[in-house]
Design a protein around this motif. Structure first.
Motif, PDB file in Angstrom:
ATOM      1  N   ARG A  65      13.709   1.307 -17.051  1.00  0.00           N
ATOM      2  CA  ARG A  65      14.496   2.473 -17.481  1.00  0.00           C
ATOM      3  C   ARG A  65      15.167   3.176 -16.306  1.00  0.00           C
ATOM      4  N   TYR A  66      14.710   2.879 -15.094  1.00  0.00           N
ATOM      5  CA  TYR A  66      15.279   3.515 -13.905  1.00  0.00           C
ATOM      6  C   TYR A  66      16.226   2.600 -13.128  1.00  0.00           C
ATOM      7  N   ARG A  67      16.523   1.414 -13.653  1.00  0.00           N
ATOM      8  CA  ARG A  67      17.378   0.479 -12.917  1.00  0.00           C
ATOM      9  C   ARG A  67      18.713   1.125 -12.583  1.00  0.00           C
ATOM     10  N   GLY A  68      19.182   0.868 -11.372  1.00  0.00           N
ATOM     11  CA  GLY A  68      20.451   1.418 -10.926  1.00  0.00           C
ATOM     12  C   GLY A  68      20.335   2.811 -10.336  1.00  0.00           C
ATOM     13  N   MET A  69      19.102   3.353 -10.283  1.00  0.00           N
ATOM     14  CA  MET A  69      18.914   4.709  -9.766  1.00  0.00           C
ATOM     15  C   MET A  69      18.193   4.714  -8.410  1.00  0.00           C
ATOM     16  N   GLU A  70      18.335   3.621  -7.659  1.00  0.00           N
ATOM     17  CA  GLU A  70      17.622   3.493  -6.383  1.00  0.00           C
ATOM     18  C   GLU A  70      17.962   4.584  -5.373  1.00  0.00           C
ATOM     19  N   SER A  71      19.121   5.207  -5.514  1.00  0.00           N
ATOM     20  CA  SER A  71      19.540   6.229  -4.543  1.00  0.00           C
ATOM     21  C   SER A  71      19.128   7.637  -4.953  1.00  0.00           C
ATOM     22  N   ASP A  72      18.497   7.764  -6.119  1.00  0.00           N
ATOM     23  CA  ASP A  72      18.079   9.080  -6.612  1.00  0.00           C
ATOM     24  C   ASP A  72      16.658   9.366  -6.116  1.00  0.00           C
ATOM     25  N   ARG A  73      16.533  10.277  -5.186  1.00  0.00           N
ATOM     26  CA  ARG A  73      15.220  10.534  -4.579  1.00  0.00           C
ATOM     27  C   ARG A  73      14.217  11.100  -5.578  1.00  0.00           C
ATOM     28  N   PHE A  74      14.697  11.786  -6.603  1.00  0.00           N
ATOM     29  CA  PHE A  74      13.784  12.314  -7.616  1.00  0.00           C
ATOM     30  C   PHE A  74      13.200  11.193  -8.468  1.00  0.00           C
ATOM     31  N   ILE A  75      14.007  10.168  -8.732  1.00  0.00           N
ATOM     32  CA  ILE A  75      13.525   8.998  -9.470  1.00  0.00           C
ATOM     33  C   ILE A  75      12.518   8.229  -8.618  1.00  0.00           C
ATOM     34  N   LEU A  76      12.820   8.066  -7.332  1.00  0.00           N
ATOM     35  CA  LEU A  76      11.899   7.366  -6.433  1.00  0.00           C
ATOM     36  C   LEU A  76      10.552   8.082  -6.382  1.00  0.00           C
ATOM     37  N   ARG A  77      10.606   9.422  -6.329  1.00  0.00           N
ATOM     38  CA  ARG A  77       9.368  10.209  -6.289  1.00  0.00           C
ATOM     39  C   ARG A  77       8.607  10.086  -7.601  1.00  0.00           C
ATOM     40  N   TYR A 122       0.867  -1.179   0.000  1.00  0.00           N
ATOM     41  CA  TYR A 122       0.000   0.000   0.000  1.00  0.00           C
ATOM     42  C   TYR A 122       0.906   1.233   0.000  1.00  0.00           C
ATOM     43  N   PRO A 123       1.109   1.876  -1.146  1.00  0.00           N
ATOM     44  CA  PRO A 123       2.039   3.013  -1.216  1.00  0.00           C
ATOM     45  C   PRO A 123       1.688   4.169  -0.283  1.00  0.00           C
ATOM     46  N   GLU A 124       0.395   4.327   0.059  1.00  0.00           N
ATOM     47  CA  GLU A 124       0.016   5.422   0.959  1.00  0.00           C
ATOM     48  C   GLU A 124       0.559   5.205   2.371  1.00  0.00           C
ATOM     49  N   GLY A 125       0.883   3.963   2.697  1.00  0.00           N
ATOM     50  CA  GLY A 125       1.469   3.659   3.995  1.00  0.00           C
ATOM     51  C   GLY A 125       0.479   3.433   5.108  1.00  0.00           C
ATOM     52  N   ASP A 144       4.855   8.538  -8.006  1.00  0.00           N
ATOM     53  CA  ASP A 144       3.780   9.390  -8.505  1.00  0.00           C
ATOM     54  C   ASP A 144       3.111   8.780  -9.743  1.00  0.00           C
ATOM     55  N   GLU A 145       3.901   8.139 -10.583  1.00  0.00           N
ATOM     56  CA  GLU A 145       3.330   7.496 -11.777  1.00  0.00           C
ATOM     57  C   GLU A 145       2.381   6.369 -11.385  1.00  0.00           C
ATOM     58  N   VAL A 146       2.784   5.586 -10.388  1.00  0.00           N
ATOM     59  CA  VAL A 146       1.925   4.496  -9.916  1.00  0.00           C
ATOM     60  C   VAL A 146       0.652   5.053  -9.286  1.00  0.00           C
ATOM     61  N   MET A 147       0.770   6.105  -8.475  1.00  0.00           N
ATOM     62  CA  MET A 147      -0.394   6.680  -7.816  1.00  0.00           C
ATOM     63  C   MET A 147      -1.368   7.261  -8.839  1.00  0.00           C
ATOM     64  N   LEU A 170      -7.604   9.568  -2.167  1.00  0.00           N
ATOM     65  CA  LEU A 170      -6.310   8.950  -2.430  1.00  0.00           C
ATOM     66  C   LEU A 170      -5.205   9.931  -2.061  1.00  0.00           C
ATOM     67  N   TYR A 171      -4.252   9.455  -1.256  1.00  0.00           N
ATOM     68  CA  TYR A 171      -3.199  10.344  -0.780  1.00  0.00           C
ATOM     69  C   TYR A 171      -1.843  10.029  -1.415  1.00  0.00           C
ATOM     70  N   ARG A 172      -0.934  10.947  -1.225  1.00  0.00           N
ATOM     71  CA  ARG A 172       0.398  10.848  -1.818  1.00  0.00           C
ATOM     72  C   ARG A 172       1.091   9.551  -1.404  1.00  0.00           C
ATOM     73  N   GLY A 173       1.706   8.881  -2.357  1.00  0.00           N
ATOM     74  CA  GLY A 173       2.408   7.644  -2.060  1.00  0.00           C
ATOM     75  C   GLY A 173       3.773   7.901  -1.449  1.00  0.00           C
ATOM     76  N   LYS A 174       4.174   7.041  -0.534  1.00  0.00           N
ATOM     77  CA  LYS A 174       5.498   7.141   0.069  1.00  0.00           C
ATOM     78  C   LYS A 174       6.494   6.405  -0.822  1.00  0.00           C
ATOM     79  N   PRO A 175       7.562   7.075  -1.231  1.00  0.00           N
ATOM     80  CA  PRO A 175       8.462   6.500  -2.233  1.00  0.00           C
ATOM     81  C   PRO A 175       9.429   5.442  -1.713  1.00  0.00           C
ATOM     82  N   GLY A 176       9.683   5.444  -0.403  1.00  0.00           N
ATOM     83  CA  GLY A 176      10.708   4.556   0.125  1.00  0.00           C
ATOM     84  C   GLY A 176      10.512   3.082  -0.146  1.00  0.00           C
ATOM     85  N   GLY A 177       9.324   2.563   0.120  1.00  0.00           N
ATOM     86  CA  GLY A 177       9.106   1.128  -0.012  1.00  0.00           C
ATOM     87  C   GLY A 177       8.871   0.674  -1.440  1.00  0.00           C
TER      88      GLY A 177
END
Length: 252
Positions: free
Chosen positions: A183-195, A117-120, A199-202, A128-135
């Protein structure tokens, strides 16, 4: 064996009593790893979704669901254990997050379906609320598994807060097409990519559910609601005390 028995007994009863409808079952892969990212309207979401899928789906569940007292608590614990849900102690936020990510990766590495559940937390008002990107985003990028958006429909109406007896009605489940984030593989540490991924999933969940989207976290919304209720009670108390003083003065 336990999973099948639990799904047959409890799942069969849920299907018979509530007759949930499902759209998009063809989007669930027959085999192989995938992440199911769902909105979260009700405690019952974790019952209906696993019940309606042919494959086992593993969610991370609050540890309290496995230790709650009473008949309801024991039944809940039995169901969650029976269908393979994983308890996570949320007392330490950072530790809980890392444990959930590891658990999700373990499920996916074994070729299973991992539900999140991305909303946490559950929506406090059906929006529907903003998804948390960490998990979600970190699990998706680390595993390479497709993300399948899922919308639970009307489950919050079955047993609203304060209601003991559930309302017999037909909830629904809409399952969207898998999303590929290779297309985002290897970018797990980029917080902008995580966001961006989150957001795309939400956005896809919003299209499936038809919910109004609110760009704040559900936890913040719950605090706002609690603060507003507290302020309203304080104002009502002050008004009542003022009326009592006025009445006493008039009587004197």
């Amino acid at each position: 064996m336990i999973y099948g028995a639990m799904k047959f007994s409890i799942g069969g009863s849920l299907k018979l009593a509530f007759r949930p409808w499902v759209e998009g079952l063809e989007n669930i892969p027959v085999d192989g790893p995938a992440i199911l990212a769902s909105n979260h309207l009700s405690f019952s979401d974790s019952f209906f979704l696993p019940t309606m899928l042919d494959r086992k789906v593993t969610f991370i569940a609050k540890a309290e669901y496995f230790t709650s007292p009473g008949v309801k608590g024991k039944l809940t614990a039995a169901f969650f254990k029976g269908v393979g849900q994983l308890p996570v102690d949320r007392s330490g936020a950072r530790g809980a997050g890392e444990a959930a990510i590891k658990a999700g990766l373990d499920v996916l590495e074994a070729g299973g379906l991992f539900g999140i559940y991305p909303e946490g937390t559950r929506s406090p008002d059906g929006r529907l609320y903003r998804g948390k990107p960490g998990g979600l985003a970190r699990v998706a990028l680390a595993s390479g598994a497709p993300v399948i958006p899922v919308a639970m429909i009307d489950t919050e109406k079955i047993q609203p807060p304060g209601k003991v007896v559930p309302k017999l009605m037909r909830p629904g489940i809409r399952i969207g097409e898998p999303l590929d984030f290779s297309r985002y593989r290897g970018m797990e540490s980029d917080r902008f990519i995580l966001r961006s991924l989150t957001d795309e999933v939400m956005y896809e969940i919003m299209k499936l559910s038809g919910q109004e989207y609110v760009d704040i976290y559900a936890t913040a919304a719950k605090r706002q609601i609690a603060d507003a209720e507290k302020a309203a009670k304080a104002a009502a108390k002050a008004k009542a005390e003022q009326q009592t003083e006025t009445t006493d003065r008039s009587a004197a």
